[in-house]
Design an enzyme around this catalytic site. Structure first.
Site, mmCIF file in Angstrom:
data_model
loop_
_atom_site.group_PDB
_atom_site.id
_atom_site.type_symbol
_atom_site.label_atom_id
_atom_site.label_comp_id
_atom_site.label_asym_id
_atom_site.label_seq_id
_atom_site.Cartn_x
_atom_site.Cartn_y
_atom_site.Cartn_z
ATOM 1 N N ARG A 119 45.941 49.215 40.139
ATOM 2 C CA ARG A 119 45.660 49.733 41.476
ATOM 3 C C ARG A 119 44.712 48.777 42.176
ATOM 4 N NH1 ARG A 119 49.060 54.078 42.585
ATOM 5 N NH2 ARG A 119 49.272 55.331 40.701
ATOM 6 N N LEU A 140 41.683 48.008 44.406
ATOM 7 C CA LEU A 140 40.477 48.741 44.785
ATOM 8 C C LEU A 140 40.126 48.409 46.228
ATOM 9 C CD1 LEU A 140 38.503 48.129 41.497
ATOM 10 C CD2 LEU A 140 39.394 50.337 42.304
ATOM 11 N N ASN A 185 38.403 41.127 36.973
ATOM 12 C CA ASN A 185 39.806 41.466 36.759
ATOM 13 C C ASN A 185 40.461 40.362 35.932
ATOM 14 O OD1 ASN A 185 42.338 42.799 37.152
ATOM 15 N ND2 ASN A 185 42.842 41.295 38.733
ATOM 16 N N HIS A 203 44.167 38.514 35.452
ATOM 17 C CA HIS A 203 45.449 38.390 36.145
ATOM 18 C C HIS A 203 46.373 37.489 35.329
ATOM 19 C CE1 HIS A 203 48.274 38.395 39.413
ATOM 20 N NE2 HIS A 203 48.391 37.094 39.261
ATOM 21 N N ASP A 227 43.698 39.817 44.205
ATOM 22 C CA ASP A 227 43.606 38.706 43.236
ATOM 23 C C ASP A 227 43.034 37.442 43.869
ATOM 24 O OD1 ASP A 227 44.847 40.392 41.313
ATOM 25 O OD2 ASP A 227 46.825 39.843 42.068
HETATM 26 C C1 GRF Z 1 48.096 42.129 31.500
HETATM 27 O O1 GRF Z 1 49.088 41.120 31.522
HETATM 28 C C2 GRF Z 1 47.106 41.918 32.610
HETATM 29 O O2 GRF Z 1 46.860 40.574 32.929
HETATM 30 C C3 GRF Z 1 47.795 42.590 33.764
HETATM 31 O O3 GRF Z 1 48.408 43.723 33.207
HETATM 32 C C4 GRF Z 1 48.674 43.499 31.821
HETATM 33 C C5 GRF Z 1 48.005 44.605 31.077
HETATM 34 O O4 GRF Z 1 48.265 44.591 29.733
HETATM 35 N N1 GRF Z 1 46.870 42.850 34.845
HETATM 36 P P1 GRF Z 1 47.419 45.518 28.745
HETATM 37 O O5 GRF Z 1 47.453 46.930 29.309
HETATM 38 O O6 GRF Z 1 46.031 44.963 28.644
HETATM 39 O O7 GRF Z 1 48.169 45.436 27.443
#
Ligand code: GRF
Length: 264
Positions: A136, A138, A157, A159, A195
């Protein structure tokens, strides 16, 4: 070693990054401890990981709030200090030609949900909030209430791409479809965009000719699991400073950007 910092985590799904962070914390590798886990999704499998490690958790069901708003906007309780015009002016989540009714519905439902997150988080003292697969965006409503000192951001975060390439929800898919020969992951502080905040750390992996999207995901996640604990350790050591850099560009223009300087 200074005392441990306290980390809260928000997740939406499987929580493998959360697991990597918990494991690194329990192994004494980060100078941090995870003190709560929150989710927007009652079915998030990662919640069971928190439970297994004795970490308290809570859920604010975003989907339910959004559904109720669609049925009757007046039925969703907006925080008394929510200022739509202020949020609209600050947020950088929307394109210039965005439909204002859609923007208003987005900001109102998210502020209602974020108010729930903030209320649940108020039970815990924390130094750092990590988004670990929290799907989500923010809004400034939440960000300003966590980043009480704008010069000292404390929401990270992870990414699944080498930002600024491929922001958005499908970093691995975008990397794969574009035909990249290197992929990667990025940990950054969040700002009001998607991001787009100052980059803390990145790790990369090679993409080989026969690699499928699943191969890319699995290579990428392995790097994520190393990168996130590393970045948390740098934060815990007080080595991350956000600084504003201005550069002269050809043609007499300048570019100003906040970046993370890492103390040696
Ligand atoms: C990861 O690839 C992260 O970078 C992205 O969502 C995925 C989450 O994976 N934002 P997990 O829930 O940590 O296994």
């Amino acid at each position: 070693m200074t005392s441990m910092i306290r980390v809260g985590a928000l997740i939406s799904g499987g929580g493998t990054n959360l697991q990597a962070v918990i494991d690194a914390c329990e192994a004494g590798e980060t100078g941090a401890q995870v003190v709560f886990v929150g989710s927007d999704n009652p079915a998030a499998k990662g919640l069971a990981r928190a439970e297994r490690h004795g970490i308290p958790s809570f859920v604010v069901d975003y989907g339910d709030i959004i559904r109720r708003y669609r049925q009757d906007p007046a039925g969703v309780h907006l925080p008394s200090d929510f200022d739509l015009a202020e949020m609209r002016a600050k947020s950088r989540l929307f394109p210039a030609d965005a439909d204002e009714a859609v923007v208003e519905a987005f900001l109102a439902t998210r502020a209602a949900a974020e108010n729930g997150l903030l209320a649940a988080m108020a039970a815990y003292k924390f130094d750092l909030l990590i988004l670990a697969g929290f799907m989500r965006n923010l809004t400034p409503y939440f960000i300003d209430r966590v980043n009480t000192d704008p010069e000292d951001p404390r929401i990270m975060n992870i990414h699944p791409a080498l930002l600024p390439a491929f922001p958005g929800t499908d970093g691995y898919g975008d990397t794969y479809r574009y035909g990249c020969k290197l992929g990667g992951c990025t940990v950054h502080f969040i700002d009001y965009g998607e991001d787009s905040g100052p980059i803390i750390g990145q790790r990369a992996y090679k993409i080989l000719p026969g690699d499928t999207l699943d191969d890319i995901k699995s290579k990428g996640l392995k790097e994520e699991w190393k990168l996130y604990p590393d970045c948390i350790r740098l934060f815990a050591q007080g080595r991350l400073k956000v600084v504003t850099r201005t550069h002269e560009l050809p043609g007499g223009k300048t570019m100003t950007r906040k970046v993370v300087a890492i103390d040696a």
